[in-house]
Design a protein around this motif. Structure first.
Motif, PDB file in Angstrom:
ATOM      1  N   ALA A  52       0.824  -1.217   0.000  1.00 48.94           N
ATOM      2  CA  ALA A  52       0.000   0.000   0.000  1.00 48.94           C
ATOM      3  C   ALA A  52       0.862   1.272   0.000  1.00 48.94           C
ATOM      4  CB  ALA A  52      -0.933  -0.003   1.210  1.00 48.94           C
ATOM      5  N   ASP A  53       2.162   1.116  -0.077  1.00 47.29           N
ATOM      6  CA  ASP A  53       3.099   2.243  -0.042  1.00 47.29           C
ATOM      7  C   ASP A  53       2.902   3.082   1.229  1.00 47.29           C
ATOM      8  OD1 ASP A  53       5.246   3.713  -0.984  1.00 47.29           O
ATOM      9  OD2 ASP A  53       3.970   5.100  -2.107  1.00 47.29           O
ATOM     10  N   CYS A  54       2.774   2.386   2.349  1.00 39.21           N
ATOM     11  CA  CYS A  54       2.558   3.041   3.646  1.00 39.21           C
ATOM     12  C   CYS A  54       3.686   2.741   4.625  1.00 39.21           C
ATOM     13  CB  CYS A  54       1.231   2.575   4.249  1.00 39.21           C
ATOM     14  SG  CYS A  54      -0.185   3.395   3.555  1.00 39.21           S
ATOM     15  N   LEU A  55       4.898   2.662   4.124  1.00 40.45           N
ATOM     16  CA  LEU A  55       6.011   2.408   5.032  1.00 40.45           C
ATOM     17  C   LEU A  55       6.315   3.678   5.827  1.00 40.45           C
ATOM     18  CD1 LEU A  55       8.367   0.196   2.872  1.00 40.45           C
ATOM     19  CD2 LEU A  55       6.589  -0.481   4.488  1.00 40.45           C
ATOM     20  N   PRO A  56       6.515   3.530   7.110  1.00 43.08           N
ATOM     21  CA  PRO A  56       6.708   4.707   7.962  1.00 43.08           C
ATOM     22  C   PRO A  56       8.134   5.246   7.926  1.00 43.08           C
ATOM     23  CG  PRO A  56       6.773   2.720   9.282  1.00 43.08           C
ATOM     24  CD  PRO A  56       6.449   2.287   7.875  1.00 43.08           C
ATOM     25  N   ASP A  57       8.243   6.514   8.305  1.00 45.71           N
ATOM     26  CA  ASP A  57       9.541   7.138   8.536  1.00 45.71           C
ATOM     27  C   ASP A  57      10.013   6.854   9.960  1.00 45.71           C
ATOM     28  OD1 ASP A  57       9.520   8.455   5.971  1.00 45.71           O
ATOM     29  OD2 ASP A  57       8.045   9.831   6.817  1.00 45.71           O
ATOM     30  N   LEU A  58       9.054   6.605  10.846  1.00 43.21           N
ATOM     31  CA  LEU A  58       9.323   6.314  12.249  1.00 43.21           C
ATOM     32  C   LEU A  58       8.209   5.428  12.764  1.00 43.21           C
ATOM     33  CD1 LEU A  58      10.832   6.920  15.006  1.00 43.21           C
ATOM     34  CD2 LEU A  58       9.191   8.800  15.296  1.00 43.21           C
ATOM     35  N   ALA A  59       8.572   4.472  13.622  1.00 36.70           N
ATOM     36  CA  ALA A  59       7.577   3.623  14.277  1.00 36.70           C
ATOM     37  C   ALA A  59       7.676   3.836  15.785  1.00 36.70           C
ATOM     38  CB  ALA A  59       7.797   2.158  13.938  1.00 36.70           C
ATOM     39  N   LEU A  60       6.522   3.977  16.413  1.00 33.31           N
ATOM     40  CA  LEU A  60       6.424   4.012  17.865  1.00 33.31           C
ATOM     41  C   LEU A  60       5.660   2.764  18.261  1.00 33.31           C
ATOM     42  CD1 LEU A  60       5.468   7.754  18.438  1.00 33.31           C
ATOM     43  CD2 LEU A  60       7.736   6.710  18.472  1.00 33.31           C
ATOM     44  N   CYS A  61       6.267   1.953  19.112  1.00 29.53           N
ATOM     45  CA  CYS A  61       5.704   0.641  19.435  1.00 29.53           C
ATOM     46  C   CYS A  61       5.549   0.499  20.945  1.00 29.53           C
ATOM     47  CB  CYS A  61       6.657  -0.433  18.895  1.00 29.53           C
ATOM     48  SG  CYS A  61       6.119  -2.132  19.170  1.00 29.53           S
ATOM     49  N   SER A  62       4.422  -0.045  21.357  1.00 31.01           N
ATOM     50  CA  SER A  62       4.206  -0.371  22.763  1.00 31.01           C
ATOM     51  C   SER A  62       5.317  -1.297  23.242  1.00 31.01           C
ATOM     52  CB  SER A  62       2.847  -1.067  22.908  1.00 31.01           C
ATOM     53  OG  SER A  62       2.741  -1.724  24.154  1.00 31.01           O
ATOM     54  N   THR A  63       5.606  -1.231  24.513  1.00 31.66           N
ATOM     55  CA  THR A  63       6.633  -2.099  25.093  1.00 31.66           C
ATOM     56  C   THR A  63       6.115  -3.502  25.391  1.00 31.66           C
ATOM     57  OG1 THR A  63       6.083  -1.231  27.276  1.00 31.66           O
ATOM     58  CG2 THR A  63       7.951  -0.201  26.108  1.00 31.66           C
ATOM     59  N   ALA A  64       4.821  -3.749  25.245  1.00 34.47           N
ATOM     60  CA  ALA A  64       4.263  -5.081  25.493  1.00 34.47           C
ATOM     61  C   ALA A  64       4.880  -6.082  24.520  1.00 34.47           C
ATOM     62  CB  ALA A  64       2.747  -5.067  25.346  1.00 34.47           C
ATOM     63  N   ALA A  65       5.140  -7.290  24.986  1.00 37.83           N
ATOM     64  CA  ALA A  65       5.798  -8.319  24.169  1.00 37.83           C
ATOM     65  C   ALA A  65       5.049  -8.568  22.868  1.00 37.83           C
ATOM     66  CB  ALA A  65       5.924  -9.611  24.977  1.00 37.83           C
ATOM     67  N   ARG A  66       3.719  -8.643  22.899  1.00 33.16           N
ATOM     68  CA  ARG A  66       2.948  -8.935  21.678  1.00 33.16           C
ATOM     69  C   ARG A  66       3.066  -7.816  20.648  1.00 33.16           C
ATOM     70  NH1 ARG A  66      -0.165  -8.014  26.085  1.00 33.16           N
ATOM     71  NH2 ARG A  66      -1.887  -6.522  25.972  1.00 33.16           N
ATOM     72  N   ALA A  67       3.178  -6.576  21.096  1.00 35.14           N
ATOM     73  CA  ALA A  67       3.354  -5.450  20.166  1.00 35.14           C
ATOM     74  C   ALA A  67       4.770  -5.446  19.599  1.00 35.14           C
ATOM     75  CB  ALA A  67       3.056  -4.131  20.874  1.00 35.14           C
ATOM     76  N   ARG A  68       5.757  -5.676  20.441  1.00 43.65           N
ATOM     77  CA  ARG A  68       7.151  -5.714  19.963  1.00 43.65           C
ATOM     78  C   ARG A  68       7.339  -6.833  18.940  1.00 43.65           C
ATOM     79  NH1 ARG A  68       8.464  -5.877  25.547  1.00 43.65           N
ATOM     80  NH2 ARG A  68       9.498  -7.839  25.097  1.00 43.65           N
ATOM     81  N   GLU A  69       6.746  -7.993  19.214  1.00 40.50           N
ATOM     82  CA  GLU A  69       6.865  -9.123  18.286  1.00 40.50           C
ATOM     83  C   GLU A  69       6.131  -8.821  16.975  1.00 40.50           C
ATOM     84  OE1 GLU A  69       6.347 -13.995  18.330  1.00 40.50           O
ATOM     85  OE2 GLU A  69       5.782 -12.847  20.114  1.00 40.50           O
ATOM     86  N   THR A  70       4.993  -8.172  17.058  1.00 40.60           N
ATOM     87  CA  THR A  70       4.278  -7.769  15.842  1.00 40.60           C
ATOM     88  C   THR A  70       5.154  -6.848  15.010  1.00 40.60           C
ATOM     89  OG1 THR A  70       2.112  -7.982  16.922  1.00 40.60           O
ATOM     90  CG2 THR A  70       2.224  -6.560  14.965  1.00 40.60           C
ATOM     91  N   TRP A  71       5.760  -5.845  15.654  1.00 38.90           N
ATOM     92  CA  TRP A  71       6.650  -4.921  14.953  1.00 38.90           C
ATOM     93  C   TRP A  71       7.801  -5.670  14.275  1.00 38.90           C
ATOM     94  CZ3 TRP A  71       8.006  -0.906  12.397  1.00 38.90           C
ATOM     95  CH2 TRP A  71       9.356  -0.600  12.250  1.00 38.90           C
ATOM     96  N   GLU A  72       8.457  -6.554  15.026  1.00 41.06           N
ATOM     97  CA  GLU A  72       9.619  -7.265  14.485  1.00 41.06           C
ATOM     98  C   GLU A  72       9.256  -8.093  13.260  1.00 41.06           C
ATOM     99  OE1 GLU A  72      11.018  -9.366  17.929  1.00 41.06           O
ATOM    100  OE2 GLU A  72      11.612  -7.494  18.914  1.00 41.06           O
ATOM    101  N   LEU A  73       8.134  -8.808  13.322  1.00 38.21           N
ATOM    102  CA  LEU A  73       7.726  -9.661  12.208  1.00 38.21           C
ATOM    103  C   LEU A  73       7.237  -8.841  11.018  1.00 38.21           C
ATOM    104  CD1 LEU A  73       5.935 -12.470  14.243  1.00 38.21           C
ATOM    105  CD2 LEU A  73       8.098 -12.677  12.977  1.00 38.21           C
ATOM    106  N   ALA A  74       6.524  -7.745  11.283  1.00 40.51           N
ATOM    107  CA  ALA A  74       6.020  -6.901  10.192  1.00 40.51           C
ATOM    108  C   ALA A  74       7.166  -6.166   9.509  1.00 40.51           C
ATOM    109  CB  ALA A  74       4.991  -5.906  10.725  1.00 40.51           C
ATOM    110  N   SER A  75       8.029  -5.540  10.281  1.00 35.21           N
ATOM    111  CA  SER A  75       9.103  -4.730   9.696  1.00 35.21           C
ATOM    112  C   SER A  75      10.168  -5.582   9.014  1.00 35.21           C
ATOM    113  CB  SER A  75       9.736  -3.829  10.758  1.00 35.21           C
ATOM    114  OG  SER A  75      10.393  -4.597  11.744  1.00 35.21           O
ATOM    115  N   ALA A  76      10.245  -6.863   9.354  1.00 38.74           N
ATOM    116  CA  ALA A  76      11.198  -7.758   8.693  1.00 38.74           C
ATOM    117  C   ALA A  76      10.844  -7.960   7.218  1.00 38.74           C
ATOM    118  CB  ALA A  76      11.250  -9.101   9.420  1.00 38.74           C
TER     119      ALA A  76
END
Length: 180
Positions: A52-76
């Motif tokens: 969708a051409d929606c890659l961010p310039d910056l990501a702010l992620c919750s410190t909760a494990a499920r949010a961090r893991e979501t970020w890691e898998l998505a941004s990979a």
């Protein structure tokens, strides 16, 4: 429609609800990991954002494990992920907390990604969206499930200008991976 979006450069706020989490016995809420479905869906969310051409310039992620893991898998799924800041205030945040965090973002950031939790994220999308394309607002009002993505567009010279009713909800997507 564009008159409601204000003046200044086009900015986008991309909101990603964490992927489906597990509920293991004896694990504190903040430390709950993703469930197998969440581990399938998070990479799909990353690919959807790229498509969708929606890659961010910056990501702010919750410190909760499920949010961090979501970020890691998505941004990979992206060639070069943007900088990420793990923000404790995003865990269990309500709309005022979420807006306060967004308001602190540097004006150089054109597209900001928030990775967090409901009900705060759903309420934030509905609060910010003065209008929505097609049936996007109805989709969010009906359900903003795990791995849901909302894209809000608005014009402003700084992130402090982001206020209720000033954005256009341009897209809503829900990432769902296929079982192996």
């Amino acid at each position: 429609m564009s008159a409601r979006l204000g003046a200044g450069p086009l900015r986008r706020l991309v909101v990603l609800r964490h992927a489906k989490s597990a509920w293991p016995d004896g694990v504190a809420d903040h430390e709950r990991p993703l469930a197998p479905r969440g581990r399938r869906d998070a990479p799909v969310a990353g690919r959807m954002l790229a498509d969708a051409d929606c890659l961010p310039d910056l990501a702010l992620c919750s410190t909760a494990a499920r949010a961090r893991e979501t970020w890691e898998l998505a941004s990979a799924q992206w060639g070069t992920p943007p900088p990420v800041r793990h923000e404790p205030r995003l865990y269990a945040a309500d709309v005022p907390d979420l807006l306060a965090v967004a308001h602190e973002v540097s004006p150089e950031v054109g597209t900001l990604l928030l990775v967090g939790h409901n009900p705060g994220l759903e309420e934030l999308v509905l609060e910010l969206a003065g209008e929505g394309l097609d049936d996007t607002l109805d989709e969010v009002r009906t359900k903003f499930p795990t791995s849901a993505i909302a894209v809000l567009a608005w014009h402003g010279t700084t992130w402090r200008a982001l206020a209720p009713g000033t954005a256009l909800l341009t897209d809503v997507m829900v990432a769902r991976g296929k079982k192996k």
